[in-house]
Each structure stands twice: as structure tokens, then as C-alpha cells.
Design a protein around this motif. Structure first.
Motif, PDB file in Angstrom:
ATOM      1  N   GLU A   1     -54.222  61.523  96.783  1.00 33.55           N
ATOM      2  CA  GLU A   1     -54.550  62.674  97.623  1.00 33.55           C
ATOM      3  C   GLU A   1     -55.353  63.713  96.846  1.00 33.55           C
ATOM      4  N   ALA A   2     -55.133  63.772  95.544  1.00 33.11           N
ATOM      5  CA  ALA A   2     -55.839  64.746  94.710  1.00 33.11           C
ATOM      6  C   ALA A   2     -55.841  64.256  93.277  1.00 33.11           C
ATOM      7  N   LEU A   3     -56.892  64.636  92.567  1.00 36.07           N
ATOM      8  CA  LEU A   3     -56.953  64.462  91.119  1.00 36.07           C
ATOM      9  C   LEU A   3     -56.954  65.860  90.520  1.00 36.07           C
ATOM     10  N   LEU A   4     -55.902  66.178  89.780  1.00 39.88           N
ATOM     11  CA  LEU A   4     -55.738  67.496  89.165  1.00 39.88           C
ATOM     12  C   LEU A   4     -55.966  67.339  87.665  1.00 39.88           C
ATOM     13  N   VAL A   5     -56.931  68.071  87.141  1.00 36.36           N
ATOM     14  CA  VAL A   5     -57.280  67.942  85.721  1.00 36.36           C
ATOM     15  C   VAL A   5     -57.285  69.323  85.074  1.00 36.36           C
ATOM     16  N   SER A   6     -56.918  69.373  83.813  1.00 38.40           N
ATOM     17  CA  SER A   6     -56.915  70.663  83.123  1.00 38.40           C
ATOM     18  C   SER A   6     -57.293  70.471  81.664  1.00 38.40           C
ATOM     19  N   GLY A   7     -57.971  71.500  81.127  1.00 33.29           N
ATOM     20  CA  GLY A   7     -58.275  71.540  79.708  1.00 33.29           C
ATOM     21  C   GLY A   7     -59.076  70.361  79.195  1.00 33.29           C
ATOM     22  N   CYS A   8     -60.050  69.884  79.974  1.00 31.56           N
ATOM     23  CA  CYS A   8     -60.813  68.710  79.567  1.00 31.56           C
ATOM     24  C   CYS A   8     -62.245  68.793  80.084  1.00 31.56           C
ATOM     25  N   ARG A   9     -63.195  68.428  79.262  1.00 33.07           N
ATOM     26  CA  ARG A   9     -64.598  68.384  79.667  1.00 33.07           C
ATOM     27  C   ARG A   9     -64.788  67.385  80.804  1.00 33.07           C
ATOM     28  N   ALA A  10     -65.851  67.549  81.579  1.00 30.59           N
ATOM     29  CA  ALA A  10     -66.204  66.563  82.593  1.00 30.59           C
ATOM     30  C   ALA A  10     -66.444  65.213  81.929  1.00 30.59           C
ATOM     31  N   PRO A  11     -66.114  64.117  82.601  1.00 30.65           N
ATOM     32  CA  PRO A  11     -66.150  62.801  81.953  1.00 30.65           C
ATOM     33  C   PRO A  11     -67.505  62.378  81.414  1.00 30.65           C
ATOM     34  N   ASP A  12     -68.592  62.836  82.016  1.00 36.24           N
ATOM     35  CA  ASP A  12     -69.913  62.408  81.565  1.00 36.24           C
ATOM     36  C   ASP A  12     -70.429  63.212  80.382  1.00 36.24           C
ATOM     37  N   LEU A  13     -69.693  64.240  79.955  1.00 39.06           N
ATOM     38  CA  LEU A  13     -70.122  65.058  78.822  1.00 39.06           C
ATOM     39  C   LEU A  13     -69.556  64.506  77.516  1.00 39.06           C
ATOM     40  N   PRO A  14     -70.331  64.563  76.441  1.00 40.94           N
ATOM     41  CA  PRO A  14     -69.797  64.140  75.138  1.00 40.94           C
ATOM     42  C   PRO A  14     -68.845  65.189  74.590  1.00 40.94           C
ATOM     43  N   ALA A  15     -67.977  64.772  73.695  1.00 41.36           N
ATOM     44  CA  ALA A  15     -67.088  65.727  73.024  1.00 41.36           C
ATOM     45  C   ALA A  15     -67.918  66.712  72.217  1.00 41.36           C
ATOM     46  N   ARG A  16     -67.496  67.978  72.204  1.00 41.86           N
ATOM     47  CA  ARG A  16     -68.235  68.999  71.460  1.00 41.86           C
ATOM     48  C   ARG A  16     -68.100  68.816  69.950  1.00 41.86           C
ATOM     49  N   GLN A  17     -66.987  68.238  69.517  1.00 39.08           N
ATOM     50  CA  GLN A  17     -66.832  67.960  68.092  1.00 39.08           C
ATOM     51  C   GLN A  17     -65.938  66.744  67.919  1.00 39.08           C
ATOM     52  N   LEU A  18     -66.097  66.081  66.779  1.00 43.98           N
ATOM     53  CA  LEU A  18     -65.278  64.914  66.453  1.00 43.98           C
ATOM     54  C   LEU A  18     -64.341  65.293  65.313  1.00 43.98           C
ATOM     55  N   THR A  19     -63.058  65.263  65.587  1.00 49.09           N
ATOM     56  CA  THR A  19     -62.076  65.650  64.579  1.00 49.09           C
ATOM     57  C   THR A  19     -61.122  64.519  64.220  1.00 49.09           C
ATOM     58  N   TYR A  20     -61.126  63.449  65.004  1.00 49.45           N
ATOM     59  CA  TYR A  20     -60.094  62.422  64.865  1.00 49.45           C
ATOM     60  C   TYR A  20     -60.117  61.722  63.505  1.00 49.45           C
ATOM     61  N   ASP A  21     -61.284  61.700  62.836  1.00 47.65           N
ATOM     62  CA  ASP A  21     -61.382  60.996  61.557  1.00 47.65           C
ATOM     63  C   ASP A  21     -61.471  61.938  60.362  1.00 47.65           C
ATOM     64  N   LEU A  22     -61.126  63.200  60.569  1.00 50.02           N
ATOM     65  CA  LEU A  22     -61.103  64.145  59.449  1.00 50.02           C
ATOM     66  C   LEU A  22     -59.962  63.804  58.488  1.00 50.02           C
ATOM     67  N   PRO A  23     -60.056  64.216  57.239  1.00 51.58           N
ATOM     68  CA  PRO A  23     -58.902  64.092  56.338  1.00 51.58           C
ATOM     69  C   PRO A  23     -57.680  64.796  56.936  1.00 51.58           C
ATOM     70  N   ASP A  24     -56.506  64.387  56.506  1.00 51.04           N
ATOM     71  CA  ASP A  24     -55.279  64.878  57.132  1.00 51.04           C
ATOM     72  C   ASP A  24     -55.216  66.396  57.219  1.00 51.04           C
TER      73      ASP A  24
END
Length: 274
Positions: A108-131
Motif C-alpha cells: 500500500e505504501a513504501l515508507l523510506v527515511s534517511g536515504c538517498r534516492a536509489p539512482d543516486l550514488p553514495a556521497r562518500q565511501l566509508t565502508y573500507d576505511l581503517p577501523d
């Protein structure tokens, strides 16, 4: 595979299916049934957290959401809505599209929060930074309980799942399909350091239904103070009068393929399926 933990039970009643943010499990939504009487609340149980801690977390949202069976078992004959925050919003979006691909009733609805639109790239990549740098990036977003943040051993246990979820979100690549017909309501924190309002307005491109953007006070984890607002939107969608259920399909006719190509052309950062 996604499992769905029932946080409240309303046999044959409407359901809100909630997908947690990065690193979180179903307990993130344990208090939500208080806001949603008459609605069954279920939370996604993803590998790598809580009782599924020993399972390998996924780094691929498309792979995580490809199997329709968990949805089939839940949604036939019932009204439901999907909600996801941050990483969870992309998972919820792909679940909506999985339902369509397999001829299941649309939410009935898709409720989304705190996330860029799906077609946009991430503004920064942090997942592979040192701990240390990765943990500082988590601090910038907030949301990590101080007792957890202060426990180095516990943080070391949580980091693999956090990294996997951030990798899944930050490397997610939109695959062109026609927009869904499900209405989308997007919620944005006014002071979210990672997801500005302009990144959320783009969700409108992904639905032929109604689109509503609500900007609320707070940072990335504004949902902690505003779950009542989200619950209100869920109730409005799930209890709205409706003559019949919708079942969407992505047809394979040349006309529909052309429509999908035209939709994809509006998304310059998307990746097409081969």
C-alpha cells in the motif's frame, strides 16, 4: 534470505514490514507496535545480527532481496506497507520491486527515511576505511549507543556486519525498471549530515503513485524522536479505503521493455542489467 520476526500479531490484519538500518536487527523496532494498534509489525531479520550473528552478512542488496519466498508467505491476502531507514530503505525499495517481478500484491505504501534516492550514488565511501576512521564516520552519523561505543570488544564484534551493510548501501547500483505504482512517503532529517533534502526528493522519480516528502527536526537518526509521524503515515496507507488489491507485473513485451529503457534513461548513474 530475509526472515521476518513478528513483533506483534494481528491475524489476517494489515502489516507493516520494517527493515532496520545498518548493523541493526529486529530489536530496533521492538517498541513500534505501541504506535500501531491493529497493525501487525514485523521486522526483517538479516544475517549477521542478533540470533543470526554467526551468519555471513550480505554485501549485495540485490542478492539479499532476490528470493520472493519470504514475501509470498506473508503478503498473500493481506494489506501491507514497507518501511526502511537508511540502508534499510534501499532494501525495502528492492523488496517492493521483487514483489512486482514475481506477481505478488503491491504494498500500500513504501515508507523510506534517511536515504538517498536509489539512482543516486553514495556521497562518500566509508565502508573500507581503517577501523578507527570507519568508527569515526559512525560517530558523525550518531545512533551508536554510548555504552556500545565505549566497549571496544563489542565494537570489534559488530564491525564486520556494520561494514557489510555500509558496503551494500554505498556500492548499491540501481538497475533500471519502470517506476513502481506504490505511493512513496520519504522522511528526511533537517540536520542529517549524510543525506540532504535534495537527495531524498529524487525518490519521486521511482513511483507513478503519489509522493510525499516530510522534513523533520533531527540528524540521521531522527526516527528515534519521530516514529509517531512514520506510524501515522503507515496507518493512513493501511486503513485507507481501497476497492481491490493491486498486482503489478513487469511485462516482457517490447512495449514494456521500451518503457523500462525510457525510465532508465532518466537515471544517468544507474546500471542496467545485462
Amino acid at each position: 534470505m530475509i526472515e521476518w520476526l513478528a513483533l506483534s500479531t494481528v491475524p489476517k490484519g494489515p502489516m507493516l514490514l520494517c527493515v532496520p538500518f545498518a548493523g541493526a536487527g529486529p530489536s530496533a523496532y521492538r517498541d513500534w507496535p505501541d504506535e500501531l494498534p491493529g497493525i501487525e509489525v514485523r521486522a526483517a531479520y538479516l544475517p549477521g545480527r542478533e540470533r543470526r550473528f554467526r551468519e555471513q552478512p550480505s554485501r549485495d542488496i540485490a542478492a539479499l532481496t532476490a528470493d520472493p519466498q519470504p514475501l509470498v508467505e506473508l503478503v498473500e491476502g493481506r494489506r501491507y506497507a514497507l518501511f526502511g531507514h537508511s540502508f534499510g530503505a534501499l532494501v525495502a525499495f528492492e523488496l517492493c520491486r521483487t514483489a512486482r517481478r514475481h506477481g505478488l500484491p503491491a504494498p500500500e505504501a513504501l515508507l523510506v527515511s534517511g536515504c538517498r534516492a536509489p539512482d543516486l550514488p553514495a556521497r562518500q565511501l566509508t565502508y573500507d576505511l581503517p577501523d578507527d576512521a570507519f568508527v569515526r564516520s559512525l560517530d558523525d552519523l550518531g545512533g551508536t549507543p554510548p555504552a556500545v561505543r565505549a566497549n571496544r570488544e563489542l565494537m570489534e564484534l559488530l564491525l564486520p556486519t556494520l561494514r557489510a551493510d555500509f558496503a551494500a548501501a554505498q556500492t548499491y547500483r540501481f538497475r533500471a525498471e519502470p517506476p513502481v505504482t506504490t505511493p512513496i512517503t520519504a522522511f528526511c532529517g533537517q540536520d542529517d549530515p549524510g543525506v540532504p533534502v535534495e537527495d531524498m526528493t529524487g525518490w519521486a522519480r521511482h513511483s507513478h503513485g503519489e509522493f510525499d516528502l516530510q522534513t523533520l527536526p533531527g540528524d540521521h537518526f531522527f526516527i528515534a524522536e519521530h516514529r509517531t509521524r512514520i506510524a501515522t503515515a503507515a496507518r493512513a496507507a493501511l486503513f485507507a479505503p481501497r476497492p481491490e488489491r493491486r498486482i503489478e507485473t513487469v511485462a516482457s513485451t517490447p512495449q514494456h521493455r521500451a518503457a523500462g529503457d525510457r525510465a532508465g534513461s532518466a537515471f544517468p548513474n544507474s546500471a542496467r542489467e545485462n
